[in-house]
Design a protein around this motif. Structure first.
Motif, short mmCIF file in Angstrom:
data_model
loop_
_atom_site.label_atom_id
_atom_site.label_comp_id
_atom_site.label_asym_id
_atom_site.label_seq_id
_atom_site.Cartn_x
_atom_site.Cartn_y
_atom_site.Cartn_z
N PRO A 78 -8.80 -9.02 14.42
CA PRO A 78 -9.17 -8.19 14.85
C PRO A 78 -9.48 -6.69 15.60
CG PRO A 78 -10.60 -10.24 16.07
CD PRO A 78 -9.62 -10.34 15.44
N VAL A 79 -8.81 -6.97 16.83
CA VAL A 79 -8.61 -5.84 17.45
C VAL A 79 -7.66 -4.65 17.19
CG1 VAL A 79 -7.27 -5.25 19.77
CG2 VAL A 79 -8.60 -7.38 19.84
N LEU A 80 -6.27 -5.28 16.86
CA LEU A 80 -5.37 -4.59 15.48
C LEU A 80 -6.01 -4.07 14.48
CD1 LEU A 80 -2.68 -3.93 16.29
CD2 LEU A 80 -2.03 -5.46 15.09
N ALA A 81 -7.22 -5.02 13.47
CA ALA A 81 -7.37 -4.61 12.61
C ALA A 81 -8.06 -3.29 12.84
CB ALA A 81 -8.40 -5.11 11.77
N HIS A 82 -9.21 -3.36 13.85
CA HIS A 82 -10.13 -1.94 14.79
C HIS A 82 -9.05 -0.68 14.61
CE1 HIS A 82 -12.98 0.65 16.19
NE2 HIS A 82 -12.48 0.74 16.91
N CYS A 83 -7.73 -0.84 15.43
CA CYS A 83 -6.93 0.06 15.58
C CYS A 83 -5.92 0.66 14.62
CB CYS A 83 -5.93 0.06 16.75
SG CYS A 83 -5.46 -0.95 18.57
N ILE A 84 -6.31 0.06 13.70
CA ILE A 84 -5.55 0.25 12.60
C ILE A 84 -6.36 1.49 11.81
CG2 ILE A 84 -4.29 -0.16 9.66
CD1 ILE A 84 -3.17 -3.04 11.29
N VAL A 85 -7.55 1.05 11.94
CA VAL A 85 -8.52 2.04 10.97
C VAL A 85 -8.59 2.30 11.53
CG1 VAL A 85 -10.83 1.08 9.68
CG2 VAL A 85 -9.61 -0.50 9.62
N GLU A 86 -9.11 2.80 13.40
CA GLU A 86 -9.33 4.51 13.63
C GLU A 86 -8.25 4.98 14.01
OE1 GLU A 86 -11.23 3.98 17.73
OE2 GLU A 86 -8.99 3.51 18.36
N LYS A 87 -6.95 4.75 13.30
CA LYS A 87 -5.62 6.10 12.71
C LYS A 87 -5.67 6.87 11.79
CE LYS A 87 -1.83 7.67 14.45
NZ LYS A 87 -1.30 8.44 15.58
N PHE A 88 -6.02 5.49 10.86
CA PHE A 88 -5.67 5.81 9.46
C PHE A 88 -7.95 5.93 7.96
CE2 PHE A 88 -1.48 3.63 11.11
CZ PHE A 88 -0.73 4.44 11.13
N GLY A 89 -8.43 4.87 8.81
CA GLY A 89 -10.08 5.03 8.48
C GLY A 89 -9.30 4.38 7.25
N LYS A 90 -10.18 5.18 5.72
CA LYS A 90 -9.57 4.08 4.71
C LYS A 90 -8.79 4.49 4.04
CE LYS A 90 -14.27 6.09 2.90
NZ LYS A 90 -15.50 7.04 2.68
N ARG A 91 -7.67 4.94 4.05
CA ARG A 91 -6.41 5.16 3.78
C ARG A 91 -5.66 4.07 4.71
NH1 ARG A 91 -4.39 8.39 1.37
NH2 ARG A 91 -2.23 8.94 2.20
N SER A 92 -6.15 2.72 5.50
CA SER A 92 -5.78 1.68 6.26
C SER A 92 -4.68 0.68 4.67
CB SER A 92 -6.44 1.28 6.54
OG SER A 92 -6.74 2.06 7.83
N LEU A 93 -5.75 1.04 4.24
CA LEU A 93 -4.80 -0.24 2.84
C LEU A 93 -3.46 0.53 2.05
CD1 LEU A 93 -7.51 -1.91 1.23
CD2 LEU A 93 -6.07 -2.63 3.42
N TYR A 94 -3.77 1.29 2.06
CA TYR A 94 -2.44 2.21 1.27
C TYR A 94 -1.21 2.57 1.84
CZ TYR A 94 0.28 6.31 -0.29
OH TYR A 94 1.02 6.77 -0.97
N VAL A 95 -1.27 3.09 3.51
CA VAL A 95 -0.74 2.84 4.31
C VAL A 95 0.38 1.34 4.52
CG1 VAL A 95 0.14 2.98 6.90
CG2 VAL A 95 -1.47 4.81 5.98
N LEU A 96 -0.47 0.16 4.61
CA LEU A 96 -0.33 -0.96 5.23
C LEU A 96 0.91 -1.44 2.98
CD1 LEU A 96 -3.43 -3.24 6.52
CD2 LEU A 96 -0.37 -3.26 6.90
N ASP A 97 0.11 -0.55 2.57
CA ASP A 97 0.84 -1.20 1.19
C ASP A 97 2.36 -0.57 1.05
OD1 ASP A 97 1.41 -2.15 -1.36
OD2 ASP A 97 0.52 -0.43 -2.44
N HIS A 98 2.49 1.49 1.26
CA HIS A 98 2.92 2.05 0.78
C HIS A 98 3.87 2.98 2.05
CE1 HIS A 98 1.61 2.17 -3.37
NE2 HIS A 98 0.39 2.53 -2.83
#
Length: 150
Positions: A78-98
């Protein structure tokens, strides 16, 4: 599909809320999933014995955070997920993928942690799983019944 009448009425304080059980069901708030199974009457009312589920890929920041913090993506809590979404927002899954190397800009993600995340999310995992969900069978804990819609 509508809930059986008995299920919809069994909890007057929270109509339509019910228990579901099955193997490797995702957990977390704000996750949207399609469940299929058989209704069974148990000690605490009707419950859904899930034989198939499908988690919708979220489109909102809250949904993405819930998806990442669920037990579906190992290595991200949960903490890391919050940090990732805070940084990349709706593009988080794109960042993880690409461009997963961009995760190294987040405090708490080291090269080792990134490797662990990539083992479970993988390069192009979002698209691979979308095109062939049976590839999930390659991951420990996922079996044919978990990923098939039969």
């Amino acid at each position: 599909e509508e809930l059986p009448t008995e299920v919809a009425r069994q909890n007057p304080e929270a109509p339509g809320i019910f228990q579901a059980y099955g193997i490797e069901l995702p957990t977390g708030e704000n996750l949207e999933a399609e469940l299929d199974g058989e209704w069974k009457k148990g000690k605490y009312g009707f419950q859904l014995d899930v034989s198939y589920f499908h988690v919708d890929i979220p489109q909102t920041a809250d949904g993405i955070e819930a998806y990442l913090s669920s037990d579906m993506i190992k290595g991200i809590g949960p903490v890391l997920a919050h940090c990732i979404v805070e940084k990349f927002g709706k593009r988080s899954l794109y960042v993880l993928d690409h461009t997963p190397e961009r995760l190294l800009y987040i405090h708490g993600i080291s090269e080792t942690k990134l490797e662990k995340i990539q083992e479970h999310f993988g390069t192009g995992a979002y698209h691979i799983i979308r095109e062939n969900p049976f590839r999930l069978c390659e991951i420990k804990g996922f079996g044919f019944l978990t990923v098939s819609d039969e």
